[in-house]
Design a protein around this motif. Structure first.
Motif, PDB file in Angstrom:
ATOM      1  N   HIS A 172       4.947   1.300  -7.873  1.00 52.46           N
ATOM      2  CA  HIS A 172       4.681   0.025  -8.527  1.00 52.46           C
ATOM      3  C   HIS A 172       5.130   0.074  -9.984  1.00 52.46           C
ATOM      4  CE1 HIS A 172       2.535  -2.198  -5.456  1.00 52.46           C
ATOM      5  NE2 HIS A 172       1.977  -1.063  -5.094  1.00 52.46           N
ATOM      6  N   VAL A 173       5.436  -1.069 -10.516  1.00 59.87           N
ATOM      7  CA  VAL A 173       5.881  -1.175 -11.904  1.00 59.87           C
ATOM      8  C   VAL A 173       4.729  -0.783 -12.824  1.00 59.87           C
ATOM      9  CG1 VAL A 173       6.703  -2.767 -13.669  1.00 59.87           C
ATOM     10  CG2 VAL A 173       7.511  -2.989 -11.320  1.00 59.87           C
ATOM     11  N   ALA A 203       0.833  -1.205   0.000  1.00 61.09           N
ATOM     12  CA  ALA A 203       0.000   0.000   0.000  1.00 61.09           C
ATOM     13  C   ALA A 203       0.867   1.255   0.000  1.00 61.09           C
ATOM     14  CB  ALA A 203      -0.927  -0.007   1.207  1.00 61.09           C
ATOM     15  N   TYR A 204       1.945   1.232   0.763  1.00 60.29           N
ATOM     16  CA  TYR A 204       2.871   2.376   0.812  1.00 60.29           C
ATOM     17  C   TYR A 204       3.524   2.597  -0.557  1.00 60.29           C
ATOM     18  CZ  TYR A 204       6.753   5.310   2.428  1.00 60.29           C
ATOM     19  OH  TYR A 204       7.657   6.320   2.587  1.00 60.29           O
ATOM     20  N   THR A 205       3.841   1.502  -1.226  1.00 57.46           N
ATOM     21  CA  THR A 205       4.422   1.600  -2.564  1.00 57.46           C
ATOM     22  C   THR A 205       3.438   2.221  -3.541  1.00 57.46           C
ATOM     23  OG1 THR A 205       5.768  -0.348  -2.092  1.00 57.46           O
ATOM     24  CG2 THR A 205       5.574   0.289  -4.394  1.00 57.46           C
ATOM     25  N   LEU A 206       2.175   1.854  -3.440  1.00 56.61           N
ATOM     26  CA  LEU A 206       1.141   2.464  -4.281  1.00 56.61           C
ATOM     27  C   LEU A 206       1.022   3.953  -3.969  1.00 56.61           C
ATOM     28  CD1 LEU A 206      -1.095   2.136  -6.405  1.00 56.61           C
ATOM     29  CD2 LEU A 206      -2.659   1.577  -4.529  1.00 56.61           C
ATOM     30  N   LEU A 207       1.057   4.299  -2.700  1.00 53.29           N
ATOM     31  CA  LEU A 207       1.000   5.706  -2.294  1.00 53.29           C
ATOM     32  C   LEU A 207       2.140   6.504  -2.916  1.00 53.29           C
ATOM     33  CD1 LEU A 207       0.099   8.094  -0.432  1.00 53.29           C
ATOM     34  CD2 LEU A 207       1.511   7.063   1.359  1.00 53.29           C
ATOM     35  N   LYS A 208       3.334   5.931  -2.939  1.00 53.70           N
ATOM     36  CA  LYS A 208       4.509   6.617  -3.474  1.00 53.70           C
ATOM     37  C   LYS A 208       4.671   6.425  -4.981  1.00 53.70           C
ATOM     38  CE  LYS A 208       5.890   8.398   0.312  1.00 53.70           C
ATOM     39  NZ  LYS A 208       5.865   9.844   0.474  1.00 53.70           N
TER      40      LYS A 208
END
Length: 194
Positions: free
Chosen positions: A75-76, A67-72
């Protein structure tokens, strides 16, 4: 829209805290892995608990940081086609992707993981290996991770709709950069211009 943006800020704050804290679990996993390897080679001692801790920590990092990766926006992506689209079109593609793909997929994972997790919790499931750790906490992270990812998909959808409606300025929009910020962000470019 103001209430939805407030909800989005709350979701972002929760996932930021969880993502940053969960990132430290990677360090713990590496230290445990390295220590276990050294102890096993030097002293010929090993423990299934250390091996279980490694995969559980790696799994926790993956699940809690999604979820944090999506926020930032980490994601690829396949930008081969979308790079030619306008920012508005890319935002619309994000909304469609979140609403019709990411949210249904995470809902499916939540739906199917819930009984799996509850059963594991009810049984107080532990590792099949002698001396291993409890497994139910790791399985519970599957459910927690997908709930957080679903919530972040909702947050990202709210933000993209607000941007499309003009209720919010896109923090990632490059057209808002000033020449001063451009020079600060790219000192080598300013040296080449002289």
């Amino acid at each position: 829209m103001r209430m939805l943006l407030q909800l989005s800020r709350i979701i972002d704050a929760i996932n930021t805290v969880i993502g940053r804290l969960a990132g430290w679990l990677l360090l713990a996993a590496v230290v445990i892995s390295a220590t276990n390897a050294v102890v096993r080679k030097v002293f010929s001692i090993s423990s299934n608990a250390w091996l279980d801790a490694q995969w559980q920590l790696f799994g926790a990092v993956f699940l809690l940081c999604a979820a944090y990766t999506l926020l930032k926006n980490g994601h690829v992506r396949i930008d081969l086609l979308t790079v030619r689209f306008s920012k508005r079109t890319r935002d619309l593609i994000d909304v469609i992707g979140h609403v019709f793909f990411l949210m249904p997929l995470t809902t499916l994972f939540i739906y199917h993981s819930y009984p799996f997790v509850i059963n594991s919790l009810r049984l107080r499931e532990a590792s099949a290996n002698a001396g291993g750790l409890l497994v139910w906490p790791a399985k519970m992270l599957i459910l927690v991770g997908f709930v957080l990812l679903f919530a972040q998909a909702v947050s990202e959808t709210i933000k993209r709709i607000a941007i499309l409606r003009g209720d919010m300025v896109d923090p990632e929009d490059d057209s808002e950069r000033s020449p001063v910020n451009e020079t600060i962000e790219s000192p080598e470019r300013s040296l080449l211009d002289k």
